[in-house]
Design a protein around this motif. Structure first.
Motif, PDB file in Angstrom:
ATOM      1  N   ALA A 188       0.833  -1.206   0.000  1.00  0.00           N
ATOM      2  CA  ALA A 188       0.000   0.000   0.000  1.00  0.00           C
ATOM      3  C   ALA A 188       0.867   1.255   0.000  1.00  0.00           C
ATOM      4  O   ALA A 188       2.077   1.188  -0.274  1.00  0.00           O
ATOM      5  N   GLU A 189       0.270   2.377   0.292  1.00  0.00           N
ATOM      6  CA  GLU A 189       0.902   3.680   0.218  1.00  0.00           C
ATOM      7  C   GLU A 189       0.415   4.509   1.392  1.00  0.00           C
ATOM      8  O   GLU A 189      -0.484   4.077   2.126  1.00  0.00           O
ATOM      9  N   VAL A 215      -4.601   7.141  -6.148  1.00  0.00           N
ATOM     10  CA  VAL A 215      -5.670   6.226  -6.565  1.00  0.00           C
ATOM     11  C   VAL A 215      -7.054   6.666  -6.099  1.00  0.00           C
ATOM     12  O   VAL A 215      -8.003   5.882  -6.134  1.00  0.00           O
ATOM     13  N   ALA A 216      -7.163   7.933  -5.654  1.00  0.00           N
ATOM     14  CA  ALA A 216      -8.478   8.433  -5.252  1.00  0.00           C
ATOM     15  C   ALA A 216      -9.423   8.394  -6.451  1.00  0.00           C
ATOM     16  O   ALA A 216      -8.994   8.584  -7.597  1.00  0.00           O
ATOM     17  N   PHE A 221     -10.966   0.203  -7.199  1.00  0.00           N
ATOM     18  CA  PHE A 221      -9.588   0.065  -6.726  1.00  0.00           C
ATOM     19  C   PHE A 221      -9.596  -0.449  -5.285  1.00  0.00           C
ATOM     20  O   PHE A 221     -10.399  -0.019  -4.465  1.00  0.00           O
ATOM     21  N   PRO A 222      -8.677  -1.387  -4.945  1.00  0.00           N
ATOM     22  CA  PRO A 222      -8.674  -1.942  -3.581  1.00  0.00           C
ATOM     23  C   PRO A 222      -8.465  -0.844  -2.533  1.00  0.00           C
ATOM     24  O   PRO A 222      -7.724   0.111  -2.769  1.00  0.00           O
ATOM     25  N   ARG A 226      -7.707  -3.305   2.663  1.00  0.00           N
ATOM     26  CA  ARG A 226      -7.709  -4.636   2.046  1.00  0.00           C
ATOM     27  C   ARG A 226      -6.276  -5.087   1.731  1.00  0.00           C
ATOM     28  O   ARG A 226      -5.913  -6.247   1.929  1.00  0.00           O
ATOM     29  N   ILE A 227      -5.465  -4.168   1.259  1.00  0.00           N
ATOM     30  CA  ILE A 227      -4.076  -4.512   0.904  1.00  0.00           C
ATOM     31  C   ILE A 227      -3.289  -4.870   2.168  1.00  0.00           C
ATOM     32  O   ILE A 227      -2.535  -5.851   2.190  1.00  0.00           O
ATOM     33  N   LEU A 228      -3.485  -4.071   3.223  1.00  0.00           N
ATOM     34  CA  LEU A 228      -2.741  -4.352   4.470  1.00  0.00           C
ATOM     35  C   LEU A 228      -3.271  -5.613   5.153  1.00  0.00           C
ATOM     36  O   LEU A 228      -2.500  -6.329   5.805  1.00  0.00           O
TER      37      LEU A 228
END
Ligand SMILES: [Zn+2]
Length: 368
Positions: A188-189, A215-216, A221-222, A226-228
């Motif tokens: 993630a970011e 990615v706003a 988009f996940p 969800r990514i973490l």
């Protein structure tokens, strides 16, 4: 980070001009061109024999090597596969160059290798990746990196983003655990990548320059969560795998969340790379208490880079001003200016500094 460096560079320029006017001839890399307080910070930093666990170095030069020696500094050089970046597109040549760099460094640089995640749908992907990583370990690699393209860029043939806990990565994690190697995860970011736009966020300038990672307002988009969650799933399923969540584990605005991860997963630690400013902008008592409580779980890293086309004097200035700034913040009570705000240094106890700047790296990344 970038604007800070620029300010420092300007200050040094002014200082250099002042010195020139008195008949001295400083260069940007010589000790005499640096303000005395920065020089003092770098001397104390060097005395602890620091390890920076997060850099991206693509070349070396005598002056760079000299800086490493002068600062008693060891670097963990991290490889990343990025299909949008010419320097990072090819895996095998990156590894070859990186191994040569390690060998020429007189023990000052170690290698964190990676594998090619873009190939994840190939029939022999896991076996090939394991074979390549084992070869890299034989050549001295001490850790393996996965990057944000897992979770945020790479999709499977049905159009779904591939996540870190995809079963196809599992044999790789098992192999790392079996070899006692550490997984460095950039997943993630910063929050701001999901919006809204926030010019006061320390990472905002990055998204202005790299809009592909902002990615706003992208339907489907996940979420960051969800990514973490997928990363946490890797932690839970591989209790023998040591993982360092780089960039404060991408939980840069929430020390409580980092703390609960460290409590829940004994195999998890974090690095500070490119997120020190978030710590600098939090209430200092809170950051101090966190770093003292979790003094065995935080590794010092910067995300400094040296690309093949980099201007070396400029790079040396940036590297050293970053180390001086970070040292002042963690180790002294001096006042710094960060994003236009006055910030007081944390003045952490010496044993805590010794862990963050050195011994945690050795414990969490054996072989360093
Ligand atoms: Zn990095």
């Amino acid at each position: 980070m970038i604007s800070f460096s620029r300010t420092i560079a300007q200050a040094i320029l002014v200082f250099s001009i002042a010195l020139s006017a008195t008949g001295q001839a400083p260069t940007a890399t010589s000790a005499s061109a640096r303000p005395a307080d920065e020089e003092r910070a770098l001397r104390a930093f060097a005395a602890i024999r620091p390890i920076d666990v997060h850099v991206h170095v693509f070349k070396t030069e005598p002056a760079f090597q000299k800086m490493l020696e002068r600062l008693n500094l060891k670097l963990l050089n991290i490889l990343v596969m990025d299909d949008t970046n010419l320097n990072r597109k090819q895996l095998l040549s990156q590894i070859e160059d990186a191994v040569a760099l390690v060998r020429s460094s007189g023990g000052h640089i170690a290698l964190c290798t990676t594998f090619d995640p873009y190939k994840f749908e190939g029939a022999s992907f896991s076996a090939d990746a394991v074979k390549q990583l084992d070869r890299d370990f034989e050549q001295g690699a001490v850790a393996v990196k996965i990057w944000k393209n897992i979770g945020m860029e790479i999709k499977d043939s049905s159009g779904q983003y591939v996540m870190a806990d995809d079963p196809r990565f599992e044999p790789i994690y098992k192999d790392l655990a079996n070899h006692g190697k550490t997984l460095m995860t950039h997943q993630a970011e910063p929050d701001v990548a999901w919006g809204p736009k926030d010019a006061s966020d320390p990472s905002w300038s990055y998204y202005r320059e790299n809009p592909q990672w902002y990615v706003a307002n992208r339907p489907g988009f996940p979420s960051k969560q969800r990514i973490l969650d997928a990363r946490d799933d890797v932690l839970a399923r591989n209790p023998k795998l040591r993982m360092v969540g780089v960039h404060l584990g991408s939980m840069e605005r929430d020390l409580n969340n980092i703390a609960s991860h460290l409590d829940k997963y004994p195999n998890f630690a974090i690095d500070t790379a490119a997120r020190m400013e978030y710590l600098m902008l939090m209430p200092p008592e809170k950051v101090s208490a966190f770093l003292i409580k979790y003094q065995d779980r935080v590794l010092y890293g910067t995300d400094l880079d040296l690309y093949s086309d980099a201007n070396l004097p400029d790079a040396l200035t940036e590297w050293q001003s970053t180390y001086a700034r970070d040292w002042k913040f963690l180790a002294t009570g001096e006042t710094l200016t960060v994003e236009g705000k006055q910030v007081r240094g944390l003045n952490l106890p010496q044993p805590v500094l010794q862990k963050i700047f050195r011994s945690n790296a050795i414990r969490w990344i054996p072989g360093l």
